[in-house]
Motif scaffolding. Sequence first.
Motif, PDB file in Angstrom:
ATOM      1  N   LEU A   1       0.837  -1.208   0.000  1.00 33.12           N
ATOM      2  CA  LEU A   1       0.000   0.000   0.000  1.00 33.12           C
ATOM      3  C   LEU A   1       0.871   1.257   0.000  1.00 33.12           C
ATOM      4  O   LEU A   1       0.592   2.244  -0.692  1.00 33.12           O
ATOM      5  N   LYS A   2       1.958   1.182   0.767  1.00 29.91           N
ATOM      6  CA  LYS A   2       2.884   2.325   0.815  1.00 29.91           C
ATOM      7  C   LYS A   2       3.495   2.588  -0.557  1.00 29.91           C
ATOM      8  O   LYS A   2       3.827   3.726  -0.899  1.00 29.91           O
ATOM      9  N   ALA A   3       3.631   1.509  -1.316  1.00 32.03           N
ATOM     10  CA  ALA A   3       4.207   1.647  -2.669  1.00 32.03           C
ATOM     11  C   ALA A   3       3.151   2.123  -3.670  1.00 32.03           C
ATOM     12  O   ALA A   3       3.423   2.201  -4.878  1.00 32.03           O
ATOM     13  N   GLY A   4       1.935   2.373  -3.188  1.00 32.47           N
ATOM     14  CA  GLY A   4       0.899   2.933  -4.052  1.00 32.47           C
ATOM     15  C   GLY A   4      -0.061   1.927  -4.653  1.00 32.47           C
ATOM     16  O   GLY A   4      -0.917   2.282  -5.457  1.00 32.47           O
ATOM     17  N   GLU A   5       0.053   0.667  -4.273  1.00 33.18           N
ATOM     18  CA  GLU A   5      -0.861  -0.357  -4.811  1.00 33.18           C
ATOM     19  C   GLU A   5      -2.171  -0.353  -4.032  1.00 33.18           C
ATOM     20  O   GLU A   5      -2.177  -0.132  -2.823  1.00 33.18           O
ATOM     21  N   LYS A   6      -3.269  -0.605  -4.734  1.00 30.33           N
ATOM     22  CA  LYS A   6      -4.557  -0.756  -4.057  1.00 30.33           C
ATOM     23  C   LYS A   6      -4.692  -2.202  -3.585  1.00 30.33           C
ATOM     24  O   LYS A   6      -4.284  -3.127  -4.298  1.00 30.33           O
ATOM     25  N   LYS A   7      -5.261  -2.397  -2.410  1.00 34.90           N
ATOM     26  CA  LYS A   7      -5.403  -3.752  -1.866  1.00 34.90           C
ATOM     27  C   LYS A   7      -6.782  -3.932  -1.231  1.00 34.90           C
ATOM     28  O   LYS A   7      -7.353  -2.983  -0.684  1.00 34.90           O
TER      29      LYS A   7
ATOM     30  N   GLY B   1      -0.944   5.579   7.558  1.00 28.99           N
ATOM     31  CA  GLY B   1      -1.141   6.526   6.449  1.00 28.99           C
ATOM     32  C   GLY B   1      -1.464   5.887   5.106  1.00 28.99           C
ATOM     33  O   GLY B   1      -1.226   6.486   4.052  1.00 28.99           O
ATOM     34  N   VAL B   2      -2.024   4.668   5.123  1.00 33.78           N
ATOM     35  CA  VAL B   2      -2.294   3.986   3.845  1.00 33.78           C
ATOM     36  C   VAL B   2      -3.772   3.597   3.708  1.00 33.78           C
ATOM     37  O   VAL B   2      -4.130   2.797   2.850  1.00 33.78           O
ATOM     38  N   ARG B   3      -4.622   4.177   4.523  1.00 37.36           N
ATOM     39  CA  ARG B   3      -6.028   3.746   4.549  1.00 37.36           C
ATOM     40  C   ARG B   3      -6.736   3.998   3.215  1.00 37.36           C
ATOM     41  O   ARG B   3      -7.593   3.215   2.797  1.00 37.36           O
ATOM     42  N   GLU B   4      -6.375   5.102   2.539  1.00 38.79           N
ATOM     43  CA  GLU B   4      -7.107   5.496   1.327  1.00 38.79           C
ATOM     44  C   GLU B   4      -7.031   4.442   0.214  1.00 38.79           C
ATOM     45  O   GLU B   4      -7.954   4.297  -0.571  1.00 38.79           O
ATOM     46  N   LEU B   5      -5.933   3.710   0.180  1.00 41.53           N
ATOM     47  CA  LEU B   5      -5.752   2.727  -0.906  1.00 41.53           C
ATOM     48  C   LEU B   5      -6.296   1.348  -0.551  1.00 41.53           C
ATOM     49  O   LEU B   5      -6.249   0.427  -1.370  1.00 41.53           O
TER      50      LEU B   5
END
Lengths: 48, 485
Positions: B160-166, B198-202
Amino acid sequence: MSDVDRSIAEAPLPTGGTLRRRKSLFYQATRFVAFNLRMMKMVTRAHH
Amino acid sequence: MDRVVILGAGISGHTAALHLQRQLKNKVDIVVVSPNSNWNWIPSNIWVGVGKMTKDQVTFPLAPIYKRKHIDFRQAKAVAIHPEGSAGTGQAFVDIVYTDPTRAGEEEQITYDYLIVATGPKLNFAATPGLGPDANSWSVCTAGHAEQSSAALEAIIEALKAGEKKTLVIGVGHGTCTCEGAAFEYTFNVEHELRERGVRELADVVYLSNEYDLGDLGVGGMTFAQNGFETSSKMWTESLFRERGVRAILRAHVERVDPGVIHYEVLDGSKHTLDFDFAMLLPPFRGVDMKAYANNGDDITDNLFAPNGFLRVDGDYEAKPFEEWTPEDWPKTYQCPRYANVFGVGIAFAPPHAISEPRKSPNGTVISPAPPRTGMPSGVMGRTVALSIAERIRHGGEAPLRTASMAAMGAACIASAGTGLRKGSAAAITMYPIIPDRKRFPGSGRDLSQTSGEIGLSGHWTKLLLHYLFIYKAKARFGWFMIPE
């Protein structure tokens, strides 16, 4: 939208005041005491 | 000297062992048989599963405690009960097989005068193909499972930190599961962790359950009196889901878990799939695999145990429709009807029926929660049976038995929704009685003055307090018995 999604979407949202109270150290300290007293009453009852 | 054999050293069995020893000191021979060397405060496995506690913080070795208390501990699993003994002896005994690494596989017979079956559940991952940490989903049922879940969650957070959606799916892995409360807790702890990192949005967080409504929790839901209104646990729980942006799929029976895909049926009979990147799905429970034999060698397993593998005790097991269920159906003494010196406590006793209304899909699939038997009632049952046996040993086999029906017992449940002394929160719930009694309490079946729910930081403090208190108690440290179950 499923029934479950609709039901969640229509559920009441807590107000800003409610959210602040849920985090307020002073208010939560009073709730801590109140809940633990209630729990102790229930536990005491369960043991007799 | 009478010998009491206790099968299982979880909350119920361990509580029974400590109370028996305290009651009778050196006037009883107590043998505890458990396949696990450690005691585990299971409610805190949730925090191990999100990396906020370690396995060592929620477990401790049993052997030193039992040595200090002069209790004979055998790290072994019970495989058969012989309640009538063998031909000619009449002395009841159990067959055990050691799991202790120094005696692994060794078999032994242990005779008993009283037997407490507190074996807990068998985690029945096999009921759903692909379910479980050895297959395609994770679990938090044991501290070891929770550690695995934590590691898998960490990998998802890095992605998620790397920008992937999960997509993270948390819930129960079969239509007949119990412990929806634990799935609820893990859902909101994961959601809290994602926000903290800080990764909740994805992340799409989905709660997948066999409950008919949110807030059912296997106890048929609850009604609370709040601000002058009667509020349902359904609305109360839905509010939390809306606030935290968690999706819910309800009335679901998971049929199969393939890598990255959950196949499930819902109550209307339709079948669906759900793609996932991380899935923590609790297994259904059944009784441990144990047989029972008469003194002539006949297999009497079906007499002692219900088809789900749990021990039949003094409940009313006659099949009847939901409308005819009564609080009196539930066991009071936990004594086995056929053998007066055998008792079943905690998750090991067979409940007479569910608490939530039973439902089936048009395909005949049962999709409704099994009744939970959580820490507090399990501990009370263990203590109650220990006191009953102690009185029978002191005063003879006809001494009256103590009672602890779940229909006359309340429960407190603290469902964590995130950790942190300043940022944590939990849903703190009390209910009385656990089994609804609609004659005494028309409407919801529970006493509104003793059934309550509130969400806040104080709930987290209470759960943390209970973590330390119950580990202190289970270690039998000074004054342990003053901490109630």
